[in-house]
Design a protein around this motif. Structure first.
Motif, PDB file in Angstrom:
ATOM      1  N   LEU A 184      12.370 -32.087  56.627  1.00 23.16           N
ATOM      2  CA  LEU A 184      11.497 -32.950  57.219  1.00 23.16           C
ATOM      3  C   LEU A 184       9.922 -32.557  56.816  1.00 23.16           C
ATOM      4  N   LEU A 185       9.758 -31.158  57.012  1.00 24.07           N
ATOM      5  CA  LEU A 185       8.404 -30.692  56.756  1.00 24.07           C
ATOM      6  C   LEU A 185       7.833 -31.191  55.240  1.00 24.07           C
ATOM      7  N   TRP A 186       8.788 -30.845  54.302  1.00 23.68           N
ATOM      8  CA  TRP A 186       8.541 -31.218  53.101  1.00 23.68           C
ATOM      9  C   TRP A 186       8.377 -32.638  52.605  1.00 23.68           C
ATOM     10  N   ARG A 187       9.215 -33.465  53.411  1.00 21.18           N
ATOM     11  CA  ARG A 187       8.872 -34.931  53.305  1.00 21.18           C
ATOM     12  C   ARG A 187       7.575 -35.518  53.855  1.00 21.18           C
ATOM     13  N   GLU A 188       7.144 -34.816  54.899  1.00 19.71           N
ATOM     14  CA  GLU A 188       5.836 -35.067  55.403  1.00 19.71           C
ATOM     15  C   GLU A 188       4.730 -34.464  54.525  1.00 19.71           C
ATOM     16  N   ARG A 189       4.896 -33.509  53.754  1.00 20.46           N
ATOM     17  CA  ARG A 189       3.869 -32.954  52.996  1.00 20.46           C
ATOM     18  C   ARG A 189       3.790 -33.744  51.706  1.00 20.46           C
ATOM     19  N   PHE A 190       4.962 -34.080  51.197  1.00 24.73           N
ATOM     20  CA  PHE A 190       5.041 -35.150  49.962  1.00 24.73           C
ATOM     21  C   PHE A 190       4.215 -36.157  50.475  1.00 24.73           C
ATOM     22  N   LYS A 191       4.680 -36.983  51.498  1.00 22.47           N
ATOM     23  CA  LYS A 191       3.988 -38.257  51.851  1.00 22.47           C
ATOM     24  C   LYS A 191       2.780 -38.139  52.005  1.00 22.47           C
ATOM     25  N   ASN A 192       2.261 -37.102  52.523  1.00 21.94           N
ATOM     26  CA  ASN A 192       0.715 -37.282  52.901  1.00 21.94           C
ATOM     27  C   ASN A 192      -0.326 -36.546  51.721  1.00 21.94           C
ATOM     28  N   GLU A 200      -1.884 -29.932  43.627  1.00 22.69           N
ATOM     29  CA  GLU A 200      -1.825 -28.563  43.175  1.00 22.69           C
ATOM     30  C   GLU A 200      -0.862 -27.731  43.899  1.00 22.69           C
ATOM     31  N   ASN A 201      -0.985 -27.726  45.165  1.00 23.14           N
ATOM     32  CA  ASN A 201      -0.548 -26.970  46.102  1.00 23.14           C
ATOM     33  C   ASN A 201       0.999 -27.333  46.056  1.00 23.14           C
ATOM     34  N   LYS A 204       2.359 -25.737  42.937  1.00 26.09           N
ATOM     35  CA  LYS A 204       2.407 -24.019  43.258  1.00 26.09           C
ATOM     36  C   LYS A 204       3.525 -23.787  43.968  1.00 26.09           C
ATOM     37  N   THR A 205       4.027 -24.767  44.920  1.00 27.19           N
ATOM     38  CA  THR A 205       5.207 -24.074  45.746  1.00 27.19           C
ATOM     39  C   THR A 205       6.605 -24.637  45.115  1.00 27.19           C
ATOM     40  N   ARG A 206       6.659 -25.111  43.908  1.00 24.84           N
ATOM     41  CA  ARG A 206       7.842 -26.000  43.491  1.00 24.84           C
ATOM     42  C   ARG A 206       8.988 -24.996  43.393  1.00 24.84           C
ATOM     43  N   PHE A 223       6.188 -35.264  35.967  1.00 23.28           N
ATOM     44  CA  PHE A 223       5.048 -34.895  36.668  1.00 23.28           C
ATOM     45  C   PHE A 223       4.430 -33.349  36.576  1.00 23.28           C
ATOM     46  N   PHE A 224       5.181 -32.468  36.024  1.00 25.47           N
ATOM     47  CA  PHE A 224       5.052 -31.110  35.553  1.00 25.47           C
ATOM     48  C   PHE A 224       4.108 -31.159  34.315  1.00 25.47           C
ATOM     49  N   GLN A 225       4.734 -32.190  33.279  1.00 23.53           N
ATOM     50  CA  GLN A 225       3.977 -32.031  32.151  1.00 23.53           C
ATOM     51  C   GLN A 225       2.703 -32.620  32.322  1.00 23.53           C
ATOM     52  N   LYS A 226       2.524 -33.618  32.936  1.00 24.96           N
ATOM     53  CA  LYS A 226       0.905 -34.131  33.312  1.00 24.96           C
ATOM     54  C   LYS A 226       0.200 -33.206  33.953  1.00 24.96           C
ATOM     55  N   LEU A 227       0.517 -32.586  34.776  1.00 25.42           N
ATOM     56  CA  LEU A 227      -0.341 -31.574  35.587  1.00 25.42           C
ATOM     57  C   LEU A 227      -0.612 -30.174  34.698  1.00 25.42           C
ATOM     58  N   ASP A 228       0.313 -29.850  33.881  1.00 28.13           N
ATOM     59  CA  ASP A 228       0.211 -28.869  33.225  1.00 28.13           C
ATOM     60  C   ASP A 228      -0.890 -29.014  32.019  1.00 28.13           C
ATOM     61  N   LEU A 229      -1.003 -30.281  31.524  1.00 30.31           N
ATOM     62  CA  LEU A 229      -2.052 -30.377  30.702  1.00 30.31           C
ATOM     63  C   LEU A 229      -3.601 -30.383  31.423  1.00 30.31           C
ATOM     64  N   ILE A 230      -3.723 -30.635  32.604  1.00 28.74           N
ATOM     65  CA  ILE A 230      -5.201 -30.857  33.147  1.00 28.74           C
ATOM     66  C   ILE A 230      -5.360 -29.937  34.111  1.00 28.74           C
ATOM     67  N   GLN A 231      -4.182 -28.946  34.594  1.00 29.77           N
ATOM     68  CA  GLN A 231      -4.505 -28.169  35.895  1.00 29.77           C
ATOM     69  C   GLN A 231      -5.680 -27.505  36.038  1.00 29.77           C
TER      70      GLN A 231
END
Length: 255
Positions: A184-192, A200-201, A204-206, A223-231
């Motif tokens: 539930l905590l992760w669901r809220e974190r992803f949603k918000n 980026e957080n 990092k916590t993947r 998602f990882f590939q897109k972020l790896d290119l520009i993070q």
């Protein structure tokens, strides 16, 4: 006056004599933690009892409440100690019927004797399930004991079988509730998650949240590939940010 003195002397002598006999109850199992309703193997030492009939002692012990907190389900052996013939040694299967705390005096009444007992290697734990334990009353004599004994054995077996299962079920339920809380905590974190810092957080916590969903899926890899290119860029262009957020939106509801 002399009669009163003699009577007092007799009572004092009787009391001293009564407490000359002592006993020890020792748990023989590896664990000293005993839950209410659980059985355990025990050794009972009573001394000095050199002139006692072993069968009489066995009959008084078996199927009885012992020291107010135990029930003697069976006696596998009773004998005089090889090292000291004054000591009776009893090997028995006991059931903890009621847990006790900070109790220093345990008394067993045998014939006219009031025998103090020490208890070793037992840490009693109260059963939160609050089960009732069936203990046979001896008021009706030996015939009633013979008739009731099968029911007692069945009750004890049920208690012994159900108690570990109930404890295991409770542990599994606690683990399940904890997992649901974390999800539930992760669901809220992803949603918000809305900002670059949020995204980026999440990245990092993947290692933490991937274990909860069972591993990587194609949308997650995208998602990882897109972020790896520009993070590591100081600033994201609008197109880059749009591409990352679009890929993230595809996994936002994985919980």
């Amino acid at each position: 006056m002399r009669l009163i003195v003699l009577l007092c002397t007799f009572l004092i002598s009787y009391s001293v004599f009564s407490y000359e006999v002592k006993g020890i109850l020792k748990n023989l199992d590896h664990s000293n933690t005993i839950l209410e309703g659980e059985s355990f193997n025990a050794q009972i030492n009573i001394w000095p009892m050199a002139d006692e009939n072993l069968n009489n002692v066995k009959d008084v012990l078996i199927g009885k409440t012992f020291l107010d907190h135990f029930y003697i389900a069976s006696v596998s052996n009773i004998k005089f100690s090889e090292n000291n013939s004054d000591v009776i040694i009893v090997y028995a299967k006991l059931v903890l019927t009621t847990a006790y705390q900070n109790k220093s005096v345990f008394i067993w009444t045998y014939k006219s004797l009031t025998i103090p007992f020490e208890i070793e290697n037992i840490n009693p734990v109260k059963n939160d399930l609050e089960k009732d334990f069936i203990i046979l009353s001896q008021e009706s004599g030996g015939d009633k004991l013979k008739r009731m004994w099968p029911y007692i054995v069945i009750a004890l077996v049920v208690i012994i079988v159900i108690t570990p299962l109930a404890i295991r079920y409770r542990k599994l339920r606690v683990l399940k509730m904890e997992k649901q809380r974390v999800l539930l905590l992760w669901r809220e974190r992803f949603k918000n998650a809305q900002t670059r810092t949020d995204i980026e957080n999440i990245y990092k916590t993947r290692d933490e949240w991937l274990k909860l969903i069972g591993g990587e899926t194609p949308p997650i890899l995208e998602f990882f590939q897109k972020l790896d290119l520009i993070q590591y860029k100081k600033e994201w262009s609008d197109i880059e940010e749009h591409q990352v957020m679009e890929a993230y939106d595809d996994i936002r509801g994985i919980f």
